[in-house]
Design a protein around this motif. Structure first.
Motif, PDB file in Angstrom:
ATOM      1  N   ASN A 106       0.709  -1.300   0.113  1.00  0.00           N
ATOM      2  CA  ASN A 106      -0.100  -0.063  -0.113  1.00  0.00           C
ATOM      3  C   ASN A 106       0.838   1.125  -0.008  1.00  0.00           C
ATOM      4  O   ASN A 106       0.210   2.324  -0.047  1.00  0.00           O
ATOM      5  CB  ASN A 106      -0.855  -0.186   1.070  1.00  0.00           C
ATOM      6  CG  ASN A 106      -1.977   0.868   0.946  1.00  0.00           C
ATOM      7  OD1 ASN A 106      -2.596   0.986  -0.169  1.00  0.00           O
ATOM      8  ND2 ASN A 106      -2.442   1.505   1.920  1.00  0.00           N
ATOM      9  N   TYR A 109       0.647   3.373  -3.186  1.00  0.00           N
ATOM     10  CA  TYR A 109      -0.661   4.286  -3.264  1.00  0.00           C
ATOM     11  C   TYR A 109      -0.707   5.367  -2.323  1.00  0.00           C
ATOM     12  O   TYR A 109      -1.302   6.556  -2.719  1.00  0.00           O
ATOM     13  CB  TYR A 109      -1.700   3.157  -3.100  1.00  0.00           C
ATOM     14  CG  TYR A 109      -1.911   2.160  -4.224  1.00  0.00           C
ATOM     15  CD1 TYR A 109      -2.278   2.715  -5.528  1.00  0.00           C
ATOM     16  CD2 TYR A 109      -1.566   0.968  -3.963  1.00  0.00           C
ATOM     17  CE1 TYR A 109      -2.207   1.626  -6.566  1.00  0.00           C
ATOM     18  CE2 TYR A 109      -1.355  -0.036  -4.958  1.00  0.00           C
ATOM     19  CZ  TYR A 109      -1.685   0.224  -6.403  1.00  0.00           C
ATOM     20  OH  TYR A 109      -1.595  -0.644  -7.281  1.00  0.00           O
ATOM     21  N   GLU A 110      -0.233   5.155  -1.017  1.00  0.00           N
ATOM     22  CA  GLU A 110       0.056   6.186  -0.169  1.00  0.00           C
ATOM     23  C   GLU A 110       0.910   7.481  -0.856  1.00  0.00           C
ATOM     24  O   GLU A 110       0.431   8.471  -0.388  1.00  0.00           O
ATOM     25  CB  GLU A 110       0.427   5.792   1.086  1.00  0.00           C
ATOM     26  CG  GLU A 110      -0.556   4.890   1.978  1.00  0.00           C
ATOM     27  CD  GLU A 110      -1.672   5.616   2.293  1.00  0.00           C
ATOM     28  OE1 GLU A 110      -1.824   6.721   2.461  1.00  0.00           O
ATOM     29  OE2 GLU A 110      -2.841   4.848   2.072  1.00  0.00           O
ATOM     30  N   LYS A 133      -7.636   1.394  -7.079  1.00  0.00           N
ATOM     31  CA  LYS A 133      -6.289   0.907  -7.241  1.00  0.00           C
ATOM     32  C   LYS A 133      -6.010   0.141  -8.532  1.00  0.00           C
ATOM     33  O   LYS A 133      -6.751  -0.692  -8.670  1.00  0.00           O
ATOM     34  CB  LYS A 133      -5.429   0.482  -6.015  1.00  0.00           C
ATOM     35  CG  LYS A 133      -5.621   1.210  -4.782  1.00  0.00           C
ATOM     36  CD  LYS A 133      -5.163   0.124  -3.677  1.00  0.00           C
ATOM     37  CE  LYS A 133      -5.132   0.905  -2.334  1.00  0.00           C
ATOM     38  NZ  LYS A 133      -5.134   0.257  -1.220  1.00  0.00           N
TER      39      LYS A 133
END
Length: 151
Positions: A106, A109-110, A133
């Motif tokens: 993740n 995406y952060e 996503k």
């Protein structure tokens, strides 16, 4: 790119050249070439979009187009045109886009969500924001194209 392609076509040991490569080069912008160079170095890159789901209705829609920081990282002249560039690279068969798969880490995406150009939208009482996503990468044709025209 044309020079590299011409050199490869004259080398009888190179078998990866394709006659379509000339036409592909003609249909690329300089920003798309920068994207291809970066994609050639990276296997898979993340992208995401925001969708809104209305609580009282059974519909949802896109709030933003897909976003990736690639155009900012490689110094594209028009980084906000990423969705257009990606569509063109996909149309030319150089890039595969998988809207149903995503990276399990993740952090990628952060990092995208923290980018200054990423649009931040907040859920309301009547709607929910969904983060969609996905990933994109060079196709096999794209890999051959880059190995001939970029090296």
């Amino acid at each position: 790119m044309f020079t590299n392609l011409l050199g490869a076509s004259m080398n009888c040991e190179v078998i990866d050249e394709h006659p379509a490569f000339v036409e592909i080069i003609k249909q690329l912008t300089s920003d798309e070439c920068k994207m291809l160079k970066a994609l050639y170095k990276n296997n898979i890159l993340p992208m995401m979009k925001l969708r809104i789901k209305l609580d009282k209705e059974e519909g949802e829609g896109d709030v933003t187009p897909y976003f990736s920081d690639l155009c900012y990282v490689v110094g594209c002249h028009y980084p906000q045109k990423f969705p257009e560039y990606l569509d063109n690279l996909h149309r030319l068969g150089l890039v595969e886009v998988d809207y149903d798969r995503y990276l399990t880490n993740n952090q990628y995406y952060e990092k995208l969500k923290e980018h200054k150009a990423f649009v931040n939208v907040v859920s309301t009482e009547t709607s929910t924001i969904i983060e969609k996503k996905s990933i994109y990468k060079l196709s096999e044709m794209g890999k051959k194209f880059c190995s001939i025209c970029l090296e």
